[in-house]
Enzyme design. Structure first.
Site, PDB file in Angstrom:
ATOM      1  N   LYS A 218      37.913   9.676 -31.299  1.00 27.27           N
ATOM      2  CA  LYS A 218      39.308  10.277 -30.454  1.00 27.27           C
ATOM      3  C   LYS A 218      38.534  10.412 -29.199  1.00 27.27           C
ATOM      4  CE  LYS A 218      40.539  14.587 -30.589  1.00 27.27           C
ATOM      5  NZ  LYS A 218      40.867  15.411 -29.140  1.00 27.27           N
TER       6      LYS A 218
ATOM      7  N   ASP B  32      44.031  10.365 -27.491  1.00 27.45           N
ATOM      8  CA  ASP B  32      44.663  11.619 -27.475  1.00 27.45           C
ATOM      9  C   ASP B  32      44.925  12.136 -26.134  1.00 27.45           C
ATOM     10  OD1 ASP B  32      45.379  14.383 -28.184  1.00 27.45           O
ATOM     11  OD2 ASP B  32      43.450  15.043 -28.238  1.00 27.45           O
ATOM     12  N   LEU B  33      46.179  11.672 -25.523  1.00 30.96           N
ATOM     13  CA  LEU B  33      46.493  11.964 -24.349  1.00 30.96           C
ATOM     14  C   LEU B  33      47.708  13.001 -24.300  1.00 30.96           C
ATOM     15  CD1 LEU B  33      45.321   8.754 -22.072  1.00 30.96           C
ATOM     16  CD2 LEU B  33      44.175  10.927 -22.438  1.00 30.96           C
ATOM     17  N   LYS B  34      48.327  13.298 -25.290  1.00 27.32           N
ATOM     18  CA  LYS B  34      49.276  14.054 -25.268  1.00 27.32           C
ATOM     19  C   LYS B  34      50.414  13.703 -24.156  1.00 27.32           C
ATOM     20  CE  LYS B  34      46.837  17.560 -27.864  1.00 27.32           C
ATOM     21  NZ  LYS B  34      45.482  17.256 -27.384  1.00 27.32           N
ATOM     22  N   PHE B  35      51.030  12.495 -24.196  1.00 31.15           N
ATOM     23  CA  PHE B  35      52.044  12.339 -23.076  1.00 31.15           C
ATOM     24  C   PHE B  35      53.222  13.213 -23.070  1.00 31.15           C
ATOM     25  CE2 PHE B  35      50.093   7.664 -23.564  1.00 31.15           C
ATOM     26  CZ  PHE B  35      49.340   7.860 -22.473  1.00 31.15           C
TER      27      PHE B  35
ATOM     28  N   ARG C   6      35.739  22.953 -40.236  1.00 32.66           N
ATOM     29  CA  ARG C   6      34.452  23.365 -40.223  1.00 32.66           C
ATOM     30  C   ARG C   6      33.691  23.070 -41.383  1.00 32.66           C
ATOM     31  NH1 ARG C   6      35.383  22.441 -35.882  1.00 32.66           N
ATOM     32  NH2 ARG C   6      34.946  23.441 -33.938  1.00 32.66           N
TER      33      ARG C   6
ATOM     34  N   THR D 130      48.461  24.484 -31.436  1.00 34.38           N
ATOM     35  CA  THR D 130      48.099  25.397 -32.313  1.00 34.38           C
ATOM     36  C   THR D 130      47.269  26.661 -31.389  1.00 34.38           C
ATOM     37  OG1 THR D 130      45.970  24.184 -32.441  1.00 34.38           O
ATOM     38  CG2 THR D 130      47.519  23.996 -34.288  1.00 34.38           C
TER      39      THR D 130
ATOM     40  N   ASP E 157      56.527  13.478 -20.536  1.00 33.86           N
ATOM     41  CA  ASP E 157      57.213  13.354 -19.055  1.00 33.86           C
ATOM     42  C   ASP E 157      58.693  12.627 -19.277  1.00 33.86           C
ATOM     43  OD1 ASP E 157      57.364  12.232 -16.491  1.00 33.86           O
ATOM     44  OD2 ASP E 157      55.135  12.460 -16.257  1.00 33.86           O
ATOM     45  N   ILE E 158      59.268  12.105 -18.446  1.00 34.74           N
ATOM     46  CA  ILE E 158      60.523  11.675 -18.326  1.00 34.74           C
ATOM     47  C   ILE E 158      60.444  10.296 -19.450  1.00 34.74           C
ATOM     48  CG2 ILE E 158      61.692  12.281 -16.705  1.00 34.74           C
ATOM     49  CD1 ILE E 158      61.202   9.749 -15.335  1.00 34.74           C
ATOM     50  N   PRO E 159      61.244   9.974 -20.199  1.00 35.47           N
ATOM     51  CA  PRO E 159      61.200   8.937 -21.240  1.00 35.47           C
ATOM     52  C   PRO E 159      60.625   7.513 -20.609  1.00 35.47           C
ATOM     53  CG  PRO E 159      63.243   9.970 -21.578  1.00 35.47           C
ATOM     54  CD  PRO E 159      62.750  10.439 -20.427  1.00 35.47           C
TER      55      PRO E 159
ATOM     56  N   THR F 244      58.767   6.915 -18.238  1.00 34.25           N
ATOM     57  CA  THR F 244      57.150   7.084 -17.750  1.00 34.25           C
ATOM     58  C   THR F 244      56.495   7.189 -19.038  1.00 34.25           C
ATOM     59  OG1 THR F 244      57.965   8.155 -15.898  1.00 34.25           O
ATOM     60  CG2 THR F 244      55.649   8.488 -16.508  1.00 34.25           C
TER      61      THR F 244
ATOM     62  N   ASP G  16      34.377  14.433 -27.339  1.00 32.12           N
ATOM     63  CA  ASP G  16      34.527  15.476 -26.309  1.00 32.12           C
ATOM     64  C   ASP G  16      33.426  15.533 -25.330  1.00 32.12           C
ATOM     65  OD1 ASP G  16      37.158  16.078 -27.066  1.00 32.12           O
ATOM     66  OD2 ASP G  16      36.643  17.303 -28.449  1.00 32.12           O
TER      67      ASP G  16
ATOM     68  N   ARG H   2      32.561  19.068 -32.602  1.00 28.67           N
ATOM     69  CA  ARG H   2      31.218  19.797 -32.694  1.00 28.67           C
ATOM     70  C   ARG H   2      30.535  19.646 -34.097  1.00 28.67           C
ATOM     71  NH1 ARG H   2      33.870  24.354 -29.203  1.00 28.67           N
ATOM     72  NH2 ARG H   2      35.508  23.616 -30.512  1.00 28.67           N
TER      73      ARG H   2
HETATM   74  O1  C5P Z   1      34.752  20.315 -31.584  1.00 28.27           O
HETATM   75  P1  C5P Z   1      36.188  20.367 -32.339  1.00 28.27           P
HETATM   76  O2  C5P Z   1      35.872  20.084 -33.998  1.00 28.27           O
HETATM   77  O3  C5P Z   1      36.657  22.082 -32.463  1.00 28.27           O
HETATM   78  O4  C5P Z   1      37.137  19.388 -31.821  1.00 28.27           O
HETATM   79  C1  C5P Z   1      38.391  19.431 -32.250  1.00 28.27           C
HETATM   80  C2  C5P Z   1      39.158  18.641 -31.539  1.00 28.27           C
HETATM   81  O5  C5P Z   1      40.537  18.363 -31.847  1.00 28.27           O
HETATM   82  C3  C5P Z   1      38.964  18.551 -29.907  1.00 28.27           C
HETATM   83  O6  C5P Z   1      39.130  17.312 -29.233  1.00 28.27           O
HETATM   84  C4  C5P Z   1      40.279  19.371 -29.595  1.00 28.27           C
HETATM   85  O7  C5P Z   1      40.955  19.122 -28.311  1.00 28.27           O
HETATM   86  C5  C5P Z   1      41.242  18.838 -30.717  1.00 28.27           C
HETATM   87  N1  C5P Z   1      42.361  19.701 -31.035  1.00 28.27           N
HETATM   88  C6  C5P Z   1      42.150  20.900 -31.419  1.00 28.27           C
HETATM   89  N2  C5P Z   1      43.464  21.670 -31.993  1.00 28.27           N
HETATM   90  C7  C5P Z   1      44.359  21.144 -31.692  1.00 28.27           C
HETATM   91  C8  C5P Z   1      44.663  19.913 -31.258  1.00 28.27           C
HETATM   92  C9  C5P Z   1      43.663  19.321 -30.990  1.00 28.27           C
HETATM   93  O8  C5P Z   1      41.213  21.370 -31.662  1.00 28.27           O
HETATM   94  N3  C5P Z   1      45.491  22.005 -32.408  1.00 28.27           N
END
Ligand code: C5P
Length: 241
Positions: A40, A67-70, A188, A127, A72-74, A76, A18, A218
């Site tokens: 990712k 991770d672009l989470k498409f 974490r 989430t 749209d219409i099928p 596309t 990120d 992070r």
């Molecule tokens: O820095 P961190 O460990 O929080 O990054 C988590 C990654 O997972 C980020 O790229 C975030 O967009 C992604 N993500 C998330 N929760 C989701 C789906 C994806 O944190 N439910």
């Protein structure tokens, strides 16, 4: 040829790149190695640095989760999935709320890939949504009920798995079976800050809950010695399974 499933070999840690630009992403990647992690690339970095960077990371031997989470219409979405597969990515994703025709079109598109077929997974519910949010958009039932229903739709449409929280993983593995891939963010390390993640779990807990791949940003990318943290996590999860 199929990629390894989660039960076989390969790193289970997927580091979230990120970053706002190519330079800062590469300065982290230069400290890593493809034997120890996958990467990712999400909307921020892809929008800034484009497919060139993805190709370069693939060239360097990394498995890339695009991770672009498409959604749209099928037609596309199918075209976008084909373009992603042509980049040589290892995994890509779409929103299950795009519906069955869209999911099936995406699954068909990656099957036709001339490259190694990428794993195709779906986001069930973001989430960030709670029960009130999902009621507002007209969905009935609890978050978990909706997640399980959308995961079944995902599997029935021929996809490989879903992104889910570790809390949802146990229920989903039971409902969907071992082969269904679970990709889990919100990880974490013990005794570290949670940033803006609300429900967090340790790498060990995520694996014991049934997650196959752990998306970690992070805690690794902001560490003074990212490779050292990565190796510690890999050692920790190797002891679990
Ligand atoms: O820095 P961190 O460990 O929080 O990054 C988590 C990654 O997972 C980020 O790229 C975030 O967009 C992604 N993500 C998330 N929760 C989701 C789906 C994806 O944190 N439910």
């Amino acid at each position: 040829m199929m990629h390894d499933t989660a039960e076989t070999k390969g790193p289970r840690i997927v580091i979230a790149l990120d970053f706002p630009d190519r330079k800062s992403a590469l300065s982290l990647v230069n400290q890593l190695s493809p034997e120890h992690c996958r990467l990712k690339v999400g909307k921020q970095l892809f929008t800034a640095a484009g497919p060139e960077l993805v190709r370069e990371l693939v060239q360097r031997g990394y498995d890339i989760f695009l991770d672009l989470k498409f959604h749209d219409i099928p037609n596309t979405v199918a075209s976008a999935c084909r373009s992603a597969a042509d980049l040589g990515v290892w995994m890509l994703n779409v929103h299950a709320l795009g519906g069955k025709s869209m999911l099936e079109a995406a699954a068909d598109a990656v099957k036709d890939s001339t490259q190694q077929r990428p794993l195709l997974i779906a986001v069930t519910l973001l989430t960030s949504l709670d029960r009130v949010d999902i009621e507002t958009i007209g969905l009935r039932g609890s978050v978990q009920e909706n997640v399980t229903r959308l995961a079944k739709l995902t599997a029935d449409s021929g996809l490989d798995g879903v992104v889910c929280s570790a809390q949802e993983a146990t229920t989903l593995k039971q409902a969907m079976g071992q082969e269904f891939i679970l990709v889990t963010p919100g990880i974490r390390l013990q005794d570290t800050r949670s940033d803006d993640q609300v429900r967090v779990v340790t790498p060990t807990n995520a694996i014991t809950h049934g997650s196959d791949y752990l998306v970690i940003g992070r805690p690794i990318t902001s560490a003074p010695d990212p490779m050292n943290v990565l190796q510690k996590i890999n050692e920790e999860i190797r002891r679990v399974k």
